[in-house]
Write an enzyme that holds these catalytic residues in place. Structure first.
Site, PDB file in Angstrom:
ATOM      1  N   GLU A  78      32.894  25.897  45.769  1.00 40.45           N
ATOM      2  CA  GLU A  78      32.334  26.288  44.345  1.00 40.45           C
ATOM      3  C   GLU A  78      33.073  25.705  42.896  1.00 40.45           C
ATOM      4  O   GLU A  78      34.184  25.872  43.281  1.00 40.45           O
ATOM      5  CB  GLU A  78      33.208  27.880  43.491  1.00 40.45           C
ATOM      6  CG  GLU A  78      31.687  29.183  44.712  1.00 40.45           C
ATOM      7  CD  GLU A  78      32.329  30.318  44.165  1.00 40.45           C
ATOM      8  OE1 GLU A  78      33.488  30.863  42.996  1.00 40.45           O
ATOM      9  OE2 GLU A  78      32.022  31.157  44.678  1.00 40.45           O
TER      10      GLU A  78
ATOM     11  N   GLU B  44      36.925  33.824  48.816  1.00 41.41           N
ATOM     12  CA  GLU B  44      37.921  34.178  47.797  1.00 41.41           C
ATOM     13  C   GLU B  44      38.566  35.331  48.069  1.00 41.41           C
ATOM     14  O   GLU B  44      39.011  36.634  47.128  1.00 41.41           O
ATOM     15  CB  GLU B  44      37.473  34.251  46.171  1.00 41.41           C
ATOM     16  CG  GLU B  44      36.810  32.822  45.940  1.00 41.41           C
ATOM     17  CD  GLU B  44      36.789  32.827  44.282  1.00 41.41           C
ATOM     18  OE1 GLU B  44      37.251  33.714  43.643  1.00 41.41           O
ATOM     19  OE2 GLU B  44      35.969  31.788  44.420  1.00 41.41           O
TER      20      GLU B  44
HETATM   21  C1  PNW Z   1      34.904  33.165  41.854  1.00 39.38           C
HETATM   22  N1  PNW Z   1      39.981  35.383  38.278  1.00 39.38           N
HETATM   23  O1  PNW Z   1      34.959  33.981  40.824  1.00 39.38           O
HETATM   24  C2  PNW Z   1      33.834  33.800  42.163  1.00 39.38           C
HETATM   25  O2  PNW Z   1      33.495  33.298  44.092  1.00 39.38           O
HETATM   26  C3  PNW Z   1      32.187  34.152  42.044  1.00 39.38           C
HETATM   27  O3  PNW Z   1      31.550  35.307  42.543  1.00 39.38           O
HETATM   28  C4  PNW Z   1      32.310  34.071  40.633  1.00 39.38           C
HETATM   29  O4  PNW Z   1      30.810  34.641  39.693  1.00 39.38           O
HETATM   30  C5  PNW Z   1      32.940  32.259  40.201  1.00 39.38           C
HETATM   31  O5  PNW Z   1      33.966  32.281  40.413  1.00 39.38           O
HETATM   32  C6  PNW Z   1      32.977  32.922  38.371  1.00 39.38           C
HETATM   33  O6  PNW Z   1      34.519  33.364  37.956  1.00 39.38           O
HETATM   34  C7  PNW Z   1      36.508  34.698  40.260  1.00 39.38           C
HETATM   35  O7  PNW Z   1      40.034  35.949  37.979  1.00 39.38           O
HETATM   36  C8  PNW Z   1      36.641  35.640  39.058  1.00 39.38           C
HETATM   37  O8  PNW Z   1      40.958  34.116  38.260  1.00 39.38           O
HETATM   38  C9  PNW Z   1      37.744  35.235  38.952  1.00 39.38           C
HETATM   39  C10 PNW Z   1      38.876  34.706  38.763  1.00 39.38           C
HETATM   40  C11 PNW Z   1      38.674  33.840  40.608  1.00 39.38           C
HETATM   41  C12 PNW Z   1      37.443  33.586  40.562  1.00 39.38           C
END
Ligand code: PNW
Length: 467
Positions: free
Chosen positions: A374, A171
């Site tokens: 994921e 990401e």
């Molecule tokens: C992803 N947003 O994080 C990550 O790959 C993981 O480490 C995380 O724990 C999981 O999704 C759940 O959040 C994100 O704000 C964190 O758009 C924030 C965002 C997107 C993905």
């Protein structure tokens, strides 16, 4: 365009992978052991006000010490694959010289997984840049991309003979835009166009790794991108235009670079006034667009996009307390409009059909074999008599998996899925409040308790079908 989600038994093809995912900083703990030094997430988490409740990853799930038991639990749950990341500050504490003790942990982990018949899927970067490299400019410094390729080569030397699938970045949208533009993730910089510069250098790092290590037959290479499905709230030019900008910055910027070696013309036009494009040098995009074997697709929810700034807009930057800036440079006026959909504990909309649409679209855009690296949900779990009966998470996973199967029927080449997450863990700016695990963690005792969703997922993995 939303399709009803199917009910009744659904079967996946033989060989479909059933995995779970984690990331180093979110589970390992042991922040000061065996030569590890701080990453940007250690620094950020220990900055007052940055993370909910002042939570940090010093101990987390203590996975560093409990790894063999955790792998045994994965095997008990019938997982065929495990996606994890390596902590750069264990491998190169100062960003340069290799620390054998740090590498040794992943060596043991990989052997433990293989010993239990679980395929290791290794991510080289899940957000924990050594602080020493951030002090030199972090991802806004082009040199960081070369340091990354250097680290990757050390890990590949040690584990290339046993790890079948490698992904470079997890990401990069989050690393770049939540970290350097919105300031809600480490390193907490709110510097507008810095996110675009960081995004380019992250992608350059991906390209340099492929250049040095890719193109061999023994292992597969890829990248995990996080996607949204951006729908205009109404078919009016102002909203359609806003949705195009979000789709451009969130999805196509990374996708076009990786699949085609070019940045989308509209995004370049939208962001030209920010003066970042001189960092893109001749030859960079050819490296970034080198062929990959697998595309990792991370999908949680889509967004209904409004081109008019809404007072109660939600979801643009993920942070509990600090609003942060917009993570979309050049689209600061855009809002996410709440829809009448159920929500998870993150406030994220439950929108399984978005995943079908996304996978079908990615197939049409020429993606290689896709893996959903994921998908998952945070819910308020309750432990009652030692049991976590998370029917909400179970229903969420069921609906998203049905959507994956529908996408496959419509032509998407999907080889497997990874639930986020194997364990409850440190959920970045939200700390330990938000639980994504199919396995519950009692942080006071470090006891692991598989939730109902884990037992259900084990059956799905064993039978290859949804009941
Ligand atoms: C992803 N947003 O994080 C990550 O790959 C993981 O480490 C995380 O724990 C999981 O999704 C759940 O959040 C994100 O704000 C964190 O758009 C924030 C965002 C997107 C993905």
């Amino acid at each position: 365009e939303q399709q009803p989600v199917t009910t009744g038994a659904v079967t996946f093809p033989p060989g479909f992978l059933w995995g779970a995912a984690t990331a180093a900083y979110q589970i390992e703990g042991a922040a000061h052991e065996d030569g590890r030094t701080p990453s940007i997430w250690d620094t950020f988490a220990h900055t007052p006000g940055a993370v909910a409740n002042g939570d940090h990853g010093d101990i987390a799930c203590d996975h560093y010490h409990r790894m063999p038991d955790d792998v045994a639990l994965m095997a008990e749950l019938g997982l065929t694959s495990y996606r994890f990341s390596v902590a750069w500050p264990r491998i190169q504490p100062g960003g340069g010289e290799v620390n054998p003790q740090g590498l040794a942990f992943y060596d043991r982990l990989v052997d433990e997984l293989l010993g239990h018949g679980i395929d290791p899927w290794l991510t080289l970067y899940h957000w924990d840049l050594p602080q020493a490299l951030e002090d030199a400019g972090g991802w806004t410094n082009r040199d960081t991309a070369y340091r990354f390729a250097d680290m990757a080569a050390s890990v590949y030397d040690a584990l290339g003979d046993r790890v079948p699938v490698w992904t470079t970045l997890n990401e990069p949208w989050c690393s770049a835009f939540l970290g350097y533009t919105a300031g809600v993730h480490a390193p907490g910089r709110e510097e507008g166009a810095a996110g675009l510069v960081a995004a380019h250098h992250l992608l350059l790092g991906h390209g340099l790794v492929l250049d040095a290590l890719g193109g061999r037959d023994e292992v597969s290479w890829g990248i995990s991108l996080n996607f949204t499905v951006a729908d205009p709230i109404a078919d009016e030019p102002v909203h359609v235009e806003a949705a195009r900008r979000i789709d451009g910055l969130h999805n196509r910027f990374f996708l076009d670079a990786v699949l085609r070696g070019e940045y989308p013309a509209d995004v370049l036009r939208d962001t030209e006034h920010l003066g970042w494009q001189h960092v893109v040098r001749d030859g960079d995009l050819a490296l970034i667009g080198a062929p990959i074997d697998v595309l990792g697709v991370n999908y949680y929810h889509g967004d209904a996009i409004s081109g008019v700034t809404l007072p109660a807009a939600t979801g643009l930057a993920a942070s509990p307390g600090r609003p942060g800036s917009s993570p979309f440079p050049g689209a600061e006026h855009v809002s996410v409009a709440p829809r009448d959909l159920p929500r998870t504990a993150m406030g994220w909309e439950v929108q399984p059909d978005g995943l079908r649409r996304l996978l079908v679209r990615l197939q049409e855009l020429g993606a290689p074999t896709m893996y959903v690296t994921e998908f998952g949900a945070a819910y308020e779990d309750h432990v009652v008599d030692g049991v976590v009966d998370d029917q909400d998470r179970l229903a969420f996973l069921d609906a998203y998996l049905r959507s994956v199967r529908e996408a496959m029927e419509q032509g998407a080449d999907v080889g497997g899925v990874f639930v986020w997450s194997f364990l409850d863990n440190f959920e970045w700016a939200y700390g330990y409040d938000k639980r994504f695990g199919i396995v519950h963690v009692d942080y006071a005792t470090q006891a692991r308790t598989p939730k109902s969703s884990a037992r259900w997922y084990a059956d799905v993995a064993r039978t290859g079908s949804l009941p």
